[in-house]
Design an enzyme around this catalytic site. Structure first.
Site, short mmCIF file in Angstrom:
data_model
loop_
_atom_site.label_atom_id
_atom_site.label_comp_id
_atom_site.label_asym_id
_atom_site.label_seq_id
_atom_site.Cartn_x
_atom_site.Cartn_y
_atom_site.Cartn_z
N ASP A 1 0.85 -1.18 0.00
CA ASP A 1 0.00 0.00 0.00
C ASP A 1 0.90 1.25 0.00
O ASP A 1 1.83 1.35 0.82
CB ASP A 1 -0.85 -0.05 1.28
CG ASP A 1 -2.01 0.93 1.26
OD1 ASP A 1 -2.36 1.41 0.18
OD2 ASP A 1 -2.57 1.18 2.36
N HIS A 2 0.66 2.17 -0.90
CA HIS A 2 1.42 3.42 -0.97
C HIS A 2 2.94 3.25 -1.02
O HIS A 2 3.67 3.85 -0.23
CB HIS A 2 1.07 4.34 0.21
CG HIS A 2 -0.30 4.89 0.11
ND1 HIS A 2 -0.66 5.89 -0.75
CD2 HIS A 2 -1.45 4.53 0.75
CE1 HIS A 2 -1.95 6.15 -0.63
NE2 HIS A 2 -2.47 5.33 0.26
ZN LIG Z 1 -4.42 5.03 0.75
#
Ligand SMILES: [Zn+2]
Length: 323
Positions: A93-94
């Site tokens: 994520d990210h």
């Molecule tokens: Zn996010």
């Protein structure tokens, strides 16, 4: 280096194709510890839903990358043992750099996000393209982002939201080669998404932007971040048992249901899980101040998470029975 297929994981390609055709979205739940992972697997297997296990850079540092790799592998084995080998994705994520992506792919991730949304447009394209070229060599799927969400989540924060410009999406998708695209239509990171007084509703999502994006890249998987609903019931519970959360509101589940039926194939839910855990633990601490066995408060936290995830899968995303 260990390839995700050796761990029994899958990438997002097939899952998104089916979600697009079937008018539902795949849940992406964040985890950093054993109880969260157990809850995700139990809820997903019992509802027969495919699932994306999501790990941020901060979570990877917190939990240890090697341990995470074996936990994901363990999740696959547990699902099998429970009688339903649901498809499981391990997703970064990210991701904020090429090196981080490389390292994740080397430790069994089957999908990565590269978030260049804060960069100037051309630099976002350059970084994303570099990540796609590398990841696709290992059949790892890549999520890019256009537009910026407001709010705070781990290492990601922005005071203001910048909606995705629909006129950029076609060019971005074509030039980067990404497999899915996160867009900004009014969702927001963290527990304090919208400062509203009790009884007031937060601003609605910009479905006009989503529709325009879908018109321009028809059939392409869209991702929504910051899609927790911040249930008032849980916020009240936390405050009742000694917590101190301010008035807040999230994205209504009606709107998420509508998004899930469209080209949105992946919906990220993190804050709701954090709140559920906090509420359950506070309740035990308040009612039984003499308790000191972690299983006696982490167990109820896990139960609260299972209930929350099942609700999201069945009543919001519609991914139940799609494994
Ligand atoms: Zn996010």
């Amino acid at each position: 280096m260990i390839h995700y297929k050796e761990l029994g994981l899958v990438n997002t390609r097939e899952l998104f194709k089916k979600a697009m055709q079937g008018g539902y979205a795949i849940p992406a739940f964040n985890f950093n510890n054993l109880e969260q992972l157990q809850a995700i697997i139990v809820a997903s297997v019992e509802t027969k839903s495919p699932v994306i296990l999501q790990v941020s850079k901060g979570a990877r540092q917190y939990a240890n990358q090697i341990l995470l790799q074996y936990m994901a592998q363990g999740a696959v084995e547990v699902a099998k043992q429970m009688g339903c080998a649901i498809p499981i994705v391990l997703h970064l994520d990210h991701g904020d750099s090429f090196d981080l992506v490389k390292s994740c792919i080397g430790t069994g991730f089957s999908s990565v996000m590269i978030d260049g949304s804060h960069l100037p447009y051309e630099e976002n394209i350059k970084l994303t393209r570099q990540v796609v070229d590398f990841s696709h060599r290992y059949a790892v799927s890549v999520e890019g982002e256009l537009g910026v969400l407001a709010g705070v989540e781990d290492d990601v924060s922005s005071e203001q939201s910048h909606y995705t410009k629909p006129e950029e999406v076609e060019d971005f998708v074509k030039r980067t080669g990404v497999d899915s695209l996160a867009i900004s239509i009014g969702t927001s990171h963290g527990a304090y998404k919208f400062k509203v007084k009790p009884g007031e509703s937060p601003p609605p999502l910009r479905f006009d932007i989503l529709d325009e994006v879908e018109r321009r890249i028809s059939g392409f998987p869209i991702v929504l971040h910051g899609a927790s609903s911040i249930p008032q019931k849980i916020v009240d519970e936390i405050n009742k048992y000694g917590g101190k959360l301010e008035d807040t509101a999230g994205v209504s589940e009606d709107q998420l249901r509508r998004a899930a039926k469209s080209g949105v194939c992946k919906i990220n839910i993190d804050s709701d899980g954090r709140l559920a855990v906090t509420g359950a633990i506070r309740k035990v601490f308040y009612e039984k101040p003499g308790e000191f066995d972690p299983r006696k408060y982490l167990g109820p936290a896990r139960d609260a998470l299972i209930e929350l995830y099942k609700h999201k899968i069945i009543n919001v995303l519609g991914s139940n029975g799609k494994a």
